[in-house]
Scaffold this motif. Structure first.
Motif, PDB file in Angstrom:
ATOM      1  N   PRO A  13       0.779  -1.227   0.000  1.00  0.00           N
ATOM      2  CA  PRO A  13       0.000   0.000   0.000  1.00  0.00           C
ATOM      3  C   PRO A  13       0.821   1.293   0.000  1.00  0.00           C
ATOM      4  CG  PRO A  13       0.056  -0.929   2.189  1.00  0.00           C
ATOM      5  CD  PRO A  13       0.749  -1.916   1.307  1.00  0.00           C
ATOM      6  N   ARG A  14       2.069   1.255   0.588  1.00  0.00           N
ATOM      7  CA  ARG A  14       2.847   2.507   0.691  1.00  0.00           C
ATOM      8  C   ARG A  14       4.317   2.223   0.919  1.00  0.00           C
ATOM      9  NH1 ARG A  14       1.857   4.975   6.693  1.00  0.00           N
ATOM     10  NH2 ARG A  14       2.149   3.066   7.893  1.00  0.00           N
ATOM     11  N   TRP A  15       4.794   1.085   0.411  1.00  0.00           N
ATOM     12  CA  TRP A  15       6.125   0.601   0.743  1.00  0.00           C
ATOM     13  C   TRP A  15       7.092   0.740  -0.415  1.00  0.00           C
ATOM     14  CZ3 TRP A  15       3.415  -4.524   2.421  1.00  0.00           C
ATOM     15  CH2 TRP A  15       2.663  -4.290   3.578  1.00  0.00           C
ATOM     16  N   CYS A  16       8.373   0.635  -0.098  1.00  0.00           N
ATOM     17  CA  CYS A  16       9.439   0.569  -1.104  1.00  0.00           C
ATOM     18  C   CYS A  16      10.350  -0.585  -0.724  1.00  0.00           C
ATOM     19  CB  CYS A  16      10.226   1.880  -1.153  1.00  0.00           C
ATOM     20  SG  CYS A  16      11.607   1.873  -2.321  1.00  0.00           S
ATOM     21  N   PHE A  17      10.527  -1.519  -1.640  1.00  0.00           N
ATOM     22  CA  PHE A  17      11.425  -2.651  -1.430  1.00  0.00           C
ATOM     23  C   PHE A  17      12.701  -2.435  -2.247  1.00  0.00           C
ATOM     24  CE2 PHE A  17       7.693  -5.861  -0.726  1.00  0.00           C
ATOM     25  CZ  PHE A  17       7.388  -5.231   0.463  1.00  0.00           C
ATOM     26  N   LEU A  18      13.786  -3.012  -1.783  1.00  0.00           N
ATOM     27  CA  LEU A  18      15.075  -2.920  -2.449  1.00  0.00           C
ATOM     28  C   LEU A  18      15.658  -4.320  -2.613  1.00  0.00           C
ATOM     29  CD1 LEU A  18      17.798  -1.561  -3.359  1.00  0.00           C
ATOM     30  CD2 LEU A  18      18.375  -1.442  -0.908  1.00  0.00           C
ATOM     31  N   PRO A  32      13.681   0.344   2.213  1.00  0.00           N
ATOM     32  CA  PRO A  32      14.016   1.752   2.452  1.00  0.00           C
ATOM     33  C   PRO A  32      12.837   2.651   2.097  1.00  0.00           C
ATOM     34  CG  PRO A  32      14.868   1.068   0.315  1.00  0.00           C
ATOM     35  CD  PRO A  32      14.073  -0.096   0.865  1.00  0.00           C
ATOM     36  N   VAL A  33      12.222   3.255   3.067  1.00  0.00           N
ATOM     37  CA  VAL A  33      11.041   4.059   2.758  1.00  0.00           C
ATOM     38  C   VAL A  33      10.792   5.088   3.846  1.00  0.00           C
ATOM     39  CG1 VAL A  33       9.378   2.538   3.914  1.00  0.00           C
ATOM     40  CG2 VAL A  33       8.632   3.909   1.939  1.00  0.00           C
ATOM     41  N   VAL A  34      10.311   6.250   3.443  1.00  0.00           N
ATOM     42  CA  VAL A  34       9.622   7.167   4.335  1.00  0.00           C
ATOM     43  C   VAL A  34       8.190   7.208   3.839  1.00  0.00           C
ATOM     44  CG1 VAL A  34       9.382   9.548   5.113  1.00  0.00           C
ATOM     45  CG2 VAL A  34      11.656   8.554   4.844  1.00  0.00           C
ATOM     46  N   GLY A  36       4.936   8.179   2.481  1.00  0.00           N
ATOM     47  CA  GLY A  36       4.559   9.420   1.834  1.00  0.00           C
ATOM     48  C   GLY A  36       5.679  10.074   1.046  1.00  0.00           C
ATOM     49  N   ARG A  37       6.902   9.533   1.157  1.00  0.00           N
ATOM     50  CA  ARG A  37       8.046  10.060   0.418  1.00  0.00           C
ATOM     51  C   ARG A  37       8.840   8.908  -0.207  1.00  0.00           C
ATOM     52  NH1 ARG A  37       5.223  13.681   1.205  1.00  0.00           N
ATOM     53  NH2 ARG A  37       5.635  15.697   2.213  1.00  0.00           N
ATOM     54  N   ALA A  38       8.142   7.870  -0.657  1.00  0.00           N
ATOM     55  CA  ALA A  38       8.807   6.675  -1.161  1.00  0.00           C
ATOM     56  C   ALA A  38       9.651   6.961  -2.392  1.00  0.00           C
ATOM     57  CB  ALA A  38       7.769   5.597  -1.466  1.00  0.00           C
ATOM     58  N   HIS A  39       9.148   7.789  -3.309  1.00  0.00           N
ATOM     59  CA  HIS A  39       9.909   8.100  -4.515  1.00  0.00           C
ATOM     60  C   HIS A  39      11.212   8.819  -4.177  1.00  0.00           C
ATOM     61  CE1 HIS A  39       5.843   7.473  -6.149  1.00  0.00           C
ATOM     62  NE2 HIS A  39       6.415   7.242  -7.316  1.00  0.00           N
ATOM     63  N   THR A  40      11.149   9.685  -3.179  1.00  0.00           N
ATOM     64  CA  THR A  40      12.336  10.442  -2.777  1.00  0.00           C
ATOM     65  C   THR A  40      13.399   9.516  -2.211  1.00  0.00           C
ATOM     66  OG1 THR A  40      10.845  12.264  -2.222  1.00  0.00           O
ATOM     67  CG2 THR A  40      13.107  12.429  -1.446  1.00  0.00           C
ATOM     68  N   VAL A  41      12.990   8.575  -1.367  1.00  0.00           N
ATOM     69  CA  VAL A  41      13.942   7.632  -0.786  1.00  0.00           C
ATOM     70  C   VAL A  41      14.514   6.714  -1.872  1.00  0.00           C
ATOM     71  CG1 VAL A  41      14.267   5.788   0.891  1.00  0.00           C
ATOM     72  CG2 VAL A  41      12.830   7.750   1.464  1.00  0.00           C
ATOM     73  N   ALA A  42      13.675   6.282  -2.809  1.00  0.00           N
ATOM     74  CA  ALA A  42      14.169   5.453  -3.907  1.00  0.00           C
ATOM     75  C   ALA A  42      15.236   6.191  -4.707  1.00  0.00           C
ATOM     76  CB  ALA A  42      13.010   5.035  -4.808  1.00  0.00           C
ATOM     77  N   ALA A  43      15.054   7.499  -4.918  1.00  0.00           N
ATOM     78  CA  ALA A  43      16.058   8.296  -5.617  1.00  0.00           C
ATOM     79  C   ALA A  43      17.351   8.361  -4.814  1.00  0.00           C
ATOM     80  CB  ALA A  43      15.522   9.702  -5.882  1.00  0.00           C
TER      81      ALA A  43
END
Length: 381
Positions: A13-18, A32-34, A36-43
């Motif tokens: 729902p709101r996660w980022c996997f690496l 790695p995720v914040v 609401g700011r998943a795209h930023t952390v992925a960058a």
């Protein structure tokens, strides 16, 4: 062994996997995720990959030092969360390469099972008593609830009594052999915390979480001294240096997040620091399966673990849940409010890569709500 690639996946729902891959075919996973700011952390992960590709993944501490300090500007949620997910994945690789769980590399297990709690609602509650009873029927021995909707700087007696009545109703329903943690999400001001918390004392909350926003951490000692309720904080603190400011204040529970506070490497250090202040550990984790697996690796090796948060069935997980990205869901089977010691190598989970790839095709753009007070001004969510 050399690192060959890092790839992030934004999944509901709101996660980022690496996924970190190596030239020996060993793959490590991190989260790695914040929120609401998943795209930023992925960058940020992509930028940090410049240092990692071609490097030995087993030099975890050296990588941690370079990634956190080598860019000159340090700290904060985005960088610390990017490093956290990388760190989780590197520990996963190391455990798999040696054929042991990560907790074994942290000194071995100090317990055979870990207590977990379940979430219920509470922001604008209609059925919190029923939810608490349902969790008790499922075998949990503790729940956590949000305490209130948005609050005024100094709110009305009715708003205060609404908080107290919700906690009182749950206590009456579940009895005294059941723990109730109360999360304020930083919604109280200092005067409101002094007013509300003493009124909750008769209902013996397990702990009260984040009564103040982290910007007011230097005042948390005032709140500790105003109540007998154990105070917990730390989900928005990102390093041992951040925790250094609060551990001596009298808090009872430290709540670093394994996906925000520098990963396994840093949280195990925070746990050790906390133990020196007689502060227990309850890692924050309303996130996905990789974050939870990382929490448990630290928790099983940390003498001062109190309890572990987990997100199965949490209100954020609409459409996707904790187990949807695992091939073996039994690793998170809860019995009598506890989870068993993970025994598989690395983080102890098998990520369903096909499920992750399918979810990443859709991605997500989750944002937290923006709340306002009655006069239209911004309120803490």
């Amino acid at each position: 062994m050399k690192i060959t690639s890092l790839r992030t996946y934004l999944v509901a729902p709101r996660w980022c996997f690496l996924k970190i891959e190596t030239d020996e075919g060993i793959t490590g996973w991190g989260e790695p995720v914040v929120e609401g700011r998943a795209h930023t952390v992925a960058a940020a992960v992509e930028e940090l990959s410049d240092h990692l590709v071609g490097q030995d993944p087993l030099r975890i501490e050296d990588h941690w030092q370079v990634l956190t300090k080598g860019g000159f500007y340090r700290g904060g949620p985005v960088l610390s969360s990017a490093v956290a997910g990388i760190d989780q994945a590197l520990w996963d690789i190391k455990g798999k390469s040696l054929g042991v769980p990560v907790w074994q590399l942290l000194g071995g297990n100090v317990r055979d099972r870990a207590r977990v709690y379940s979430w219920i609602g509470g922001d604008r509650p209609e059925d919190v008593i029923e939810q608490a009873l349902a969790r008790k029927a499922e075998g949990f021995t503790a729940i956590k609830m949000n305490a209130s909707p948005q609050m005024e700087f100094i709110d009305t007696p009715s708003a205060v009594r609404g908080i107290v009545d919700r906690v009182a109703g749950i206590r009456e329903a579940v009895g005294d052999d059941f723990d109730i943690a109360v999360d304020f999400h930083g919604r109280l001001t200092i005067p409101m915390a002094r007013r509300v918390l003493p009124l909750l004392e008769p209902y013996l909350p397990f702990f009260v979480e984040e009564p103040l926003v982290p910007e007011l951490s230097d005042h948390i000692g005032e709140i500790v001294r105003s109540t007998t309720i154990p105070i917990a904080t730390g989900e928005r603190l990102y390093s041992r240096w951040d925790f250094k400011k609060v551990l001596g204040s009298g808090i009872a529970v430290a709540q670093p997040d394994l996906s925000h506070a520098g990963g396994i490497s840093e949280v195990r250090r925070i746990a050790a620091m906390a133990e020196a202040y007689d502060v227990s550990l309850a890692p924050h984790c309303p996130l996905g399966p990789i974050a939870l697996a990382s929490c448990l690796q630290v928790g099983f090796a940390a003498p001062n673990l109190l309890i572990q948060e987990q997100s199965l069935g949490i209100h954020y997980n609409t459409g996707s849940d904790l187990l949807d990205y695992l091939t073996d869901r039994s690793v998170f089977r809860y019995e009598d409010g506890h989870v068993a010691l993970p025994t598989e190598p690395g983080l102890g989970i098998q990520v369903d890569e096909k499920a992750v790839e399918r979810a990443a095709e859709k991605g997500h753009r989750w944002r937290n709500p923006i709340w306002r007070r009655a006069d239209g001004s911004f309120a803490e969510w």
